[in-house]
Scaffold this active site. Structure first.
Site, mmCIF file in Angstrom:
data_model
loop_
_atom_site.group_PDB
_atom_site.id
_atom_site.type_symbol
_atom_site.label_atom_id
_atom_site.label_comp_id
_atom_site.label_asym_id
_atom_site.label_seq_id
_atom_site.Cartn_x
_atom_site.Cartn_y
_atom_site.Cartn_z
ATOM 1 N N GLY A 53 0.911 -1.097 -0.012
ATOM 2 C CA GLY A 53 -0.034 0.140 -0.158
ATOM 3 C C GLY A 53 0.796 1.165 0.082
ATOM 4 O O GLY A 53 1.787 1.207 -0.390
ATOM 5 N N CYS A 54 0.266 2.431 0.439
ATOM 6 C CA CYS A 54 0.881 3.524 0.279
ATOM 7 C C CYS A 54 2.133 3.799 0.888
ATOM 8 O O CYS A 54 2.188 3.251 2.241
ATOM 9 C CB CYS A 54 0.158 4.600 1.063
ATOM 10 S SG CYS A 54 0.673 6.175 0.954
ATOM 11 N N PHE A 55 3.239 4.099 0.612
ATOM 12 C CA PHE A 55 4.557 3.837 1.101
ATOM 13 C C PHE A 55 4.942 4.834 2.483
ATOM 14 O O PHE A 55 5.739 4.754 3.125
ATOM 15 C CB PHE A 55 5.801 3.965 0.197
ATOM 16 C CG PHE A 55 5.802 5.075 -0.826
ATOM 17 C CD1 PHE A 55 5.035 6.322 -0.720
ATOM 18 C CD2 PHE A 55 6.204 4.767 -2.225
ATOM 19 C CE1 PHE A 55 4.922 7.218 -1.545
ATOM 20 C CE2 PHE A 55 6.209 5.792 -3.069
ATOM 21 C CZ PHE A 55 5.613 6.962 -2.917
#
Length: 219
Positions: A53-55
């Site tokens: 997912g979003c880093f």
């Protein structure tokens, strides 16, 4: 992904939308066993590449793990030519948002990093989606850096499946591919933008869940 760069004037509306999203929820760690097999401490490189997912949130969690010396946000799974924010946002490059974790194996092992990854850093049962973000760039994937890491990752996934550690099937893939650092404004985004609505809604609860579940691992 483009929602990250909305002008400040839209921040209030974005915060309201995120906080009332049907996907919004308090993060919690899933209690899972430690891996039965691990990488030997003298095995190099001491680097893990993980996608989930979003880093921003992934980076924030692993930066707080004892023994982690640095975390870099970036892209993995595609080519160097397409490793840019705008191109990855198109969901056509094969990249996943990922992090590169450098660690001291005398303090924390590769297997322990995977335990944090599966338990609280992301949801390994969510296919091409994490929280409000959807698309293949948000997939759950491990990019082993050598054969030993690949063996441990495969063994741990099998162990968690056999233990029925999650109520839904694990969809995490073991992949190959290079890692390419993301643009500078993505690095350490959590610490630089603590009041960003996405950070407040999704990543602060995740960091809090990590500290609560793994107090002996937290810096």
């Amino acid at each position: 992904m483009t929602r990250y760069l909305l002008p400040l004037a839209a921040a209030g509306a974005l915060a309201a939308a995120i906080l009332t999203s049907p996907f919004a929820h308090a993060e919690r760690a899933v209690p899972i066993p430690a891996p039965a097999h691990d990488v030997q401490p003298n095995m190099k490189p001491n680097v893990a590449v993980l996608a989930g997912g979003c880093f921003w949130g992934m980076e924030a969690v692993f930066e707080r793990v004892k023994g982690v010396t640095s975390v870099t946000a970036g892209y993995a799974g595609g080519t160097a030519a397409t490793a840019t924010y705008d191109q990855v946002s198109s969901e056509t490059t094969g990249h996943a948002e990922a992090i590169r974790v450098a660690y001291d194996p005398r303090v924390v092992s590769y297997g322990t990093l995977l335990r944090v990854y599966f338990s609280v850093a992301h949801d390994p049962t969510s296919l091409n989606r994490q929280g409000p973000d959807s698309g293949t760039s948000y997939r759950s994937a491990i990019f082993p850096q050598n054969g030993a890491q690949r063996a441990v990752a495969a063994s741990y996934i099998a162990q968690l499946r056999q233990a029925k550690a999650f109520s839904r099937p694990i969809v995490t893939k073991i992949e190959t591919g290079g890692f390419y650092p993301a643009e500078g404004y993505h690095q350490h985004f959590f610490d630089k933008n603590p009041n960003h609505p996405y950070i407040v809604a999704w990543d602060k609860p995740k960091v809090a869940a990590f500290k609560a579940a793994f107090p002996t691992l937290a810096k």
